[in-house]
Design a protein around this motif. Sequence first.
Motif, short mmCIF file in Angstrom:
data_model
loop_
_atom_site.label_atom_id
_atom_site.label_comp_id
_atom_site.label_asym_id
_atom_site.label_seq_id
_atom_site.Cartn_x
_atom_site.Cartn_y
_atom_site.Cartn_z
N VAL A 1 4.37 -2.15 -8.96
CA VAL A 1 5.27 -2.90 -8.07
C VAL A 1 4.53 -4.03 -7.36
O VAL A 1 4.95 -5.19 -7.40
CB VAL A 1 5.92 -1.96 -7.03
CG1 VAL A 1 6.86 -2.76 -6.12
CG2 VAL A 1 6.65 -0.83 -7.71
N SER A 2 3.41 -3.70 -6.71
CA SER A 2 2.75 -4.70 -5.86
C SER A 2 1.32 -5.01 -6.28
O SER A 2 0.69 -5.91 -5.72
CB SER A 2 2.71 -4.19 -4.41
OG SER A 2 1.83 -3.07 -4.29
N GLY A 3 0.78 -4.29 -7.24
CA GLY A 3 -0.63 -4.43 -7.57
C GLY A 3 -1.50 -3.44 -6.83
O GLY A 3 -2.70 -3.36 -7.09
N ALA A 4 -0.90 -2.68 -5.88
CA ALA A 4 -1.62 -1.63 -5.15
C ALA A 4 -2.89 -2.15 -4.49
O ALA A 4 -3.97 -1.60 -4.68
CB ALA A 4 -1.94 -0.45 -6.09
N HIS A 5 -2.75 -3.20 -3.68
CA HIS A 5 -3.90 -3.68 -2.90
C HIS A 5 -4.24 -2.70 -1.79
O HIS A 5 -5.37 -2.26 -1.68
CB HIS A 5 -3.59 -5.02 -2.26
CG HIS A 5 -3.36 -6.13 -3.22
ND1 HIS A 5 -3.34 -7.44 -2.85
CD2 HIS A 5 -3.14 -6.12 -4.55
CE1 HIS A 5 -3.12 -8.21 -3.89
NE2 HIS A 5 -2.99 -7.42 -4.94
N PHE A 6 -3.27 -2.48 -0.90
CA PHE A 6 -3.43 -1.62 0.27
C PHE A 6 -4.61 -2.04 1.14
O PHE A 6 -5.15 -1.24 1.90
CB PHE A 6 -3.61 -0.15 -0.13
CG PHE A 6 -2.68 0.37 -1.19
CD1 PHE A 6 -1.37 -0.07 -1.26
CD2 PHE A 6 -3.12 1.31 -2.11
CE1 PHE A 6 -0.50 0.40 -2.25
CE2 PHE A 6 -2.26 1.79 -3.09
CZ PHE A 6 -0.96 1.33 -3.17
N ASN A 7 -5.02 -3.30 1.04
CA ASN A 7 -6.28 -3.72 1.66
C ASN A 7 -6.27 -5.24 1.80
O ASN A 7 -6.22 -5.96 0.80
CB ASN A 7 -7.44 -3.27 0.77
CG ASN A 7 -8.80 -3.49 1.40
OD1 ASN A 7 -8.99 -4.37 2.24
ND2 ASN A 7 -9.77 -2.70 0.98
N GLU B 1 3.44 -2.12 -0.55
CA GLU B 1 2.18 -2.26 0.19
C GLU B 1 2.23 -1.49 1.51
O GLU B 1 1.24 -0.87 1.91
CB GLU B 1 1.87 -3.73 0.43
CG GLU B 1 1.40 -4.46 -0.80
CD GLU B 1 0.09 -3.93 -1.32
OE1 GLU B 1 -0.91 -3.95 -0.58
OE2 GLU B 1 0.05 -3.47 -2.49
N PHE B 2 3.37 -1.54 2.19
CA PHE B 2 3.51 -0.79 3.44
C PHE B 2 3.40 0.71 3.18
O PHE B 2 2.63 1.42 3.84
CB PHE B 2 4.86 -1.12 4.09
CG PHE B 2 5.15 -0.29 5.32
CD1 PHE B 2 4.67 -0.67 6.56
CD2 PHE B 2 5.90 0.87 5.22
CE1 PHE B 2 4.92 0.11 7.69
CE2 PHE B 2 6.16 1.65 6.34
CZ PHE B 2 5.66 1.26 7.58
N ILE B 3 4.17 1.20 2.21
CA ILE B 3 4.16 2.64 1.92
C ILE B 3 2.78 3.07 1.42
O ILE B 3 2.25 4.11 1.85
CB ILE B 3 5.23 2.97 0.86
CG1 ILE B 3 6.63 2.78 1.46
CG2 ILE B 3 5.07 4.41 0.36
CD1 ILE B 3 7.74 2.90 0.43
N GLY B 4 2.20 2.28 0.52
CA GLY B 4 0.91 2.66 -0.03
C GLY B 4 -0.19 2.72 1.02
O GLY B 4 -0.98 3.68 1.04
N THR B 5 -0.24 1.72 1.88
CA THR B 5 -1.26 1.72 2.92
C THR B 5 -1.00 2.84 3.93
O THR B 5 -1.94 3.52 4.40
CB THR B 5 -1.32 0.37 3.64
OG1 THR B 5 -1.34 -0.69 2.69
CG2 THR B 5 -2.56 0.28 4.52
#
Length: 237
Positions: free
Chosen positions: A62-68, A11-15
């Motif tokens: 990995v995380s569900g790709a929320h980024f939000n 989530e950190f990397i994606g955001t």
Amino acid sequence: MSLLGRRLLAEFIGTALLVCVVVGSGIAAQQLSAHDVGLQLLENSTATVFGLGILILTLGPVSGAHFNPVVSVADWWAGRRAGTGLTTPDLAAYIGAQVLGGIAGSVLANIMFDLPAVQISGHHRVTSGHLVGEVVATAGLIAVIFALARTGRAALSAVVVAAYIGSAYWFTSSTSFANPAVTTGRIFSDTFAGIAPASAPAFIAAQIIGAAIGFTLIGLLYPGPVPAENIVTPNPS
């Protein structure tokens, strides 16, 4: 690394990379098309569409790709009774990772373009039209994500969510921030994609309202949640 640790890192990397794409492409657009704001927005939105789609495909397992944060809150709310989705402690951790990632993404973009690493934007954006635009953009985003999940089409999220954000750049007056973490990150770059600190709270409030409207709409259209929403239920492997 624990499973939660991997999710938070994703989530950190994606955001961070999402904000880096938004801010970095905005800087590049300003430099390449200095006298054509419409072309700048086209360049900025195109990069965002491709970047977001790639990030969802890469980090979603990995995380569900929320980024939000509003996506994470919606997932927590949807699964609170059935025990699916995020737990309350996980929700708090996700939001923290997303906000920190958003700030890091702006700093990284600034550094790549030889600008001061930390800036504070002077781009004031709050008008009544912009706030309505943020409500509409965020409501649509939540509706799209949950509609895919509740109809068994979550595998299409990378394409459909990215396409929605790309279109919302153009059909909303606010250019569709639709994300409190991205909004916070964009405070830290005084460039094309930036937002002044004084404007951010109103944008975030509009996003929260929009998310509630979008989730309510999904409850009316698709009243029966599937056992696992699959919005954010990552592959535990």
